[in-house]
Write a protein that holds these residues in place. Structure first.
Motif, short mmCIF file in Angstrom:
data_model
loop_
_atom_site.label_atom_id
_atom_site.label_comp_id
_atom_site.label_asym_id
_atom_site.label_seq_id
_atom_site.Cartn_x
_atom_site.Cartn_y
_atom_site.Cartn_z
N ASP A 36 0.83 -1.21 0.00
CA ASP A 36 0.00 0.00 0.00
C ASP A 36 0.87 1.26 0.00
N MET A 37 1.93 1.24 0.80
CA MET A 37 2.83 2.39 0.84
C MET A 37 3.55 2.55 -0.49
N ASP A 38 3.96 1.44 -1.09
CA ASP A 38 4.58 1.50 -2.42
C ASP A 38 3.62 2.13 -3.42
N ALA A 39 2.35 1.75 -3.36
CA ALA A 39 1.34 2.30 -4.28
C ALA A 39 1.18 3.80 -4.08
N ILE A 40 1.26 4.24 -2.84
CA ILE A 40 1.17 5.69 -2.56
C ILE A 40 2.37 6.41 -3.14
N LEU A 41 3.55 5.87 -2.89
CA LEU A 41 4.78 6.50 -3.40
C LEU A 41 4.84 6.51 -4.93
N GLU A 42 4.22 5.51 -5.54
CA GLU A 42 4.19 5.44 -7.00
C GLU A 42 2.96 6.15 -7.57
N ARG A 43 2.23 6.83 -6.72
CA ARG A 43 1.04 7.62 -7.09
C ARG A 43 -0.08 6.78 -7.71
N LEU A 69 -4.01 10.42 1.02
CA LEU A 69 -4.90 10.50 2.17
C LEU A 69 -5.21 9.12 2.75
N TYR A 70 -5.17 8.10 1.90
CA TYR A 70 -5.34 6.73 2.39
C TYR A 70 -4.23 6.42 3.40
N GLY A 71 -3.00 6.75 3.06
CA GLY A 71 -1.87 6.51 3.95
C GLY A 71 -1.94 7.34 5.22
N ILE A 72 -2.37 8.58 5.09
CA ILE A 72 -2.51 9.44 6.26
C ILE A 72 -3.56 8.87 7.21
N ASP A 73 -4.64 8.34 6.65
CA ASP A 73 -5.69 7.74 7.48
C ASP A 73 -5.16 6.52 8.24
N ILE A 74 -4.37 5.69 7.55
CA ILE A 74 -3.78 4.51 8.21
C ILE A 74 -2.87 4.95 9.36
#
Length: 192
Positions: free
Chosen positions: A44-51, A56-61
């Motif tokens: 999930d974090m990789d997906a955030i970093l790769e846009r 906001l999904y990561g911030i919520d986690i």
């Protein structure tokens, strides 16, 4: 009947005591740190970093981990006697200590958080601490809210009023408390 009386802060500010705000920083517990490290090394974090996923999904986690790691563990049943254990949350350790001190000093507290899920965990702590409290969230019928506010304001034995931050938009006058805790302020809004 078609009118709504709205009081502005400037109109009542002279009647209010001076606000004293304190921001407390809390250390992560080992379970929180473990959950955080697991998340930042996840797909999930990789997906955030790769846009490929919204930030906001990561911030919520991260917000959930900071509040209490049990929120993230969907396998842990709420009926488990250890669910919501304050020892697994740095914030809850600090809040528990504040409440203990304020109870001895005969203060009364409004305790706000963003979600009902976190309010459930805080309510478990109230029960285990044997504090008399009330709870109001989005599921509280509107017709009961004024009665609850009046009860809190007039019954000095009620130590804590647990609320979600969204219920305040209805103009609640909670004058019975002299302490307020914002358990998880909306810091996301401050980042934007």
């Amino acid at each position: 009947n078609p009118y709504l009386l709205r009081r502005m802060k400037v109109d009542v500010a002279s009647d209010l005591p001076k606000k004293n705000e304190q921001v407390l920083f809390c250390k992560l517990t080992k379970p929180q740190r473990s959950a955080y490290l697991k998340f930042i090394s996840s797909k999930d974090m990789d997906a955030i970093l790769e846009r490929r996923r919204q930030v906001l999904y990561g911030i919520d986690i991260v917000r959930k981990i900071c509040n209490h790691p049990d929120i993230m563990d969907l396998t842990l049943p709420h009926s488990d006697p250890d669910y919501g254990n304050p020892e697994r949350s740095g914030k809850m350790i600090v809040v528990r200590a504040l409440l203990k001190m304020w109870k001895q000093q005969q203060h009364r507290v409004l305790l706000f958080c963003q979600t009902r899920q976190m309010l459930d965990i805080l309510e478990i702590m109230m029960k285990r601490s044997h504090y008399r409290y009330l709870r109001m969230d989005g599921t509280t019928p509107v017709g009961q809210r004024i009665a609850m506010v009046n009860e809190f304001n007039t019954v000095p034995d009620i130590f804590v009023f647990l609320l979600t931050t969204k219920v305040g938009g209805l103009g609640l006058n909670l004058t019975g408390a002299d302490r307020v805790i914002l358990f998880d302020p909306d810091w996301v809004g401050h980042l934007m």
